[in-house]
Design a protein around this motif. Structure first.
Motif, PDB file in Angstrom:
ATOM      1  N   LEU A 155     -20.066 -10.720   9.325  1.00  0.00           N
ATOM      2  CA  LEU A 155     -20.968  -9.591   9.556  1.00  0.00           C
ATOM      3  C   LEU A 155     -20.175  -8.374  10.011  1.00  0.00           C
ATOM      4  O   LEU A 155     -19.383  -8.450  10.964  1.00  0.00           O
ATOM      5  N   ILE A 157     -20.983  -4.240  10.926  1.00  0.00           N
ATOM      6  CA  ILE A 157     -21.995  -3.211  11.153  1.00  0.00           C
ATOM      7  C   ILE A 157     -21.300  -1.853  11.104  1.00  0.00           C
ATOM      8  O   ILE A 157     -20.245  -1.661  11.721  1.00  0.00           O
ATOM      9  N   GLN A 164     -30.175   3.499   6.249  1.00  0.00           N
ATOM     10  CA  GLN A 164     -30.497   2.237   6.907  1.00  0.00           C
ATOM     11  C   GLN A 164     -30.644   1.119   5.878  1.00  0.00           C
ATOM     12  O   GLN A 164     -31.325   1.277   4.872  1.00  0.00           O
ATOM     13  N   SER A 166     -29.212  -3.251   4.617  1.00  0.00           N
ATOM     14  CA  SER A 166     -28.301  -4.382   4.660  1.00  0.00           C
ATOM     15  C   SER A 166     -27.895  -4.744   3.247  1.00  0.00           C
ATOM     16  O   SER A 166     -28.727  -4.747   2.336  1.00  0.00           O
ATOM     17  N   ARG A 173     -21.953  -9.852   5.019  1.00  0.00           N
ATOM     18  CA  ARG A 173     -23.050  -8.909   5.096  1.00  0.00           C
ATOM     19  C   ARG A 173     -22.598  -7.631   5.806  1.00  0.00           C
ATOM     20  O   ARG A 173     -21.913  -7.683   6.829  1.00  0.00           O
ATOM     21  N   ILE A 175     -24.296  -4.184   7.495  1.00  0.00           N
ATOM     22  CA  ILE A 175     -25.567  -3.616   7.944  1.00  0.00           C
ATOM     23  C   ILE A 175     -25.331  -2.217   8.490  1.00  0.00           C
ATOM     24  O   ILE A 175     -24.381  -1.989   9.243  1.00  0.00           O
ATOM     25  N   ASN A 176     -26.205  -1.300   8.133  1.00  0.00           N
ATOM     26  CA  ASN A 176     -26.192   0.055   8.683  1.00  0.00           C
ATOM     27  C   ASN A 176     -27.527   0.282   9.394  1.00  0.00           C
ATOM     28  O   ASN A 176     -28.580   0.136   8.770  1.00  0.00           O
ATOM     29  N   GLU A 204     -31.249  -8.908  11.819  1.00  0.00           N
ATOM     30  CA  GLU A 204     -31.508  -7.504  12.105  1.00  0.00           C
ATOM     31  C   GLU A 204     -32.993  -7.190  12.033  1.00  0.00           C
ATOM     32  O   GLU A 204     -33.728  -7.756  11.223  1.00  0.00           O
TER      33      GLU A 204
END
Length: 285
Positions: A155, A157, A164, A166, A173, A175-176, A204
């Protein structure tokens, strides 16, 4: 376990307070801040005060973004010429409203971090990428394959793109959490996320929140920032009100129009008339 993750605040202390209060109401345990705390919105000192209060009262993790890097580079290279104009007025205004304490605070941050907790999987976080505060972690990035191959966690980020969402790359992964201060899409609603630590790992939960955009608009006027970077602020306000961002294409078009009319364009010396022509192309007057 709940971690609130917020990025790209851009001096929007009103949206920032909205997100923090929302997260505290949900009893989050920790906060991760992904950088770009300042610029684009008025009164960066108000945002910095919130950050210092958060640091004192809650468990927080901070990294810096490209806007902090701009400020630090300007401190190291004061001969860099910023002027009150649509091209660089926003940066100059922000720099003049930061203190030595603020700049030292940024200087002591890294551009990336690693979150470790004995109960849950390790993950990494950054503003742009693990190697650059300006790199965009998006599918169009030609470096994405190499970035994913070299990623030593499942993960990652990131912030910076203000989008926004994933994305899965195989079993990894990215994510933002979106942008707190200058959010794209969702009709300009302020965005952040909460990471939930579960028996399945990290999950999330995205939020899009209404906040008082009108109050931000009044602060542009009271601060004088709307006069110091006129078309940049018009473009930023358009993002705040709609979620539609034309700042970069407008900058490129203003630069092109200047080159065509005058033979060259040297940032930040792009006359305002070309900014006006470019902005009008996007329906912004």
């Amino acid at each position: 376990m709940k971690i609130a993750v917020m990025g790209d605040i851009h001096s929007n202390h009103i949206a920032f307070e909205t997100c923090i209060n929302h997260a505290l109401d949900r009893n989050v345990d920790e906060f991760i801040f992904l950088g770009d705390y300042i610029s684009d919105c008025p009164y960066p000192q108000k945002t910095m005060q919130i950050i210092y209060d958060m640091q004192e009262n809650y468990k927080c993790h901070f990294i810096r973004g490209n806007r902090e890097d701009y400020m630090l580079n300007h401190r190291k290279n004061p001969e860099e010429r910023w002027t009150y104009s649509s091209a660089s007025g926003n940066l100059l205004y922000t720099y003049e409203n930061l203190s030595k304490e603020d700049l030292d605070f940024f200087e002591n941050m890294d551009i990336q971090g690693m979150y470790q907790n004995d109960r849950f999987p390790v993950f990494r976080y950054c503003h742009g990428s693990l190697n650059s505060s300006t790199e965009q972690l998006i599918p169009e990035n030609e470096n994405m394959e190499s970035i994913i191959e070299n990623l030593d966690v499942d993960l990652l980020i990131c912030g910076h793109t203000h989008v926004q969402g994933s994305i899965m790359y195989g079993d990894k992964r990215i994510i933002n959490p979106g942008s707190v201060g200058v959010p794209m899409y969702h009709n300009g609603k302020s965005q952040y996320m909460i990471l939930h630590g579960t028996d399945k790992g990290w999950e999330e939960e995205f939020f899009q929140l209404e906040y008082n955009v009108g109050a931000v608009k009044k602060e542009y006027e009271s601060s004088g920032l709307d006069k110091k970077a006129p078309y940049w602020i018009k473009l930023t306000l358009h993002v705040l009100e709609t979620g539609d961002d034309y700042t970069y294409p407008c900058l490129m078009l203003a630069n092109k129009l200047c080159e065509e009319a005058e033979g060259s364009a040297n940032w930040p010396d792009i006359p305002e008339k070309y900014w006006a022509m470019a902005a009008n192309t996007f329906g912004i007057e």
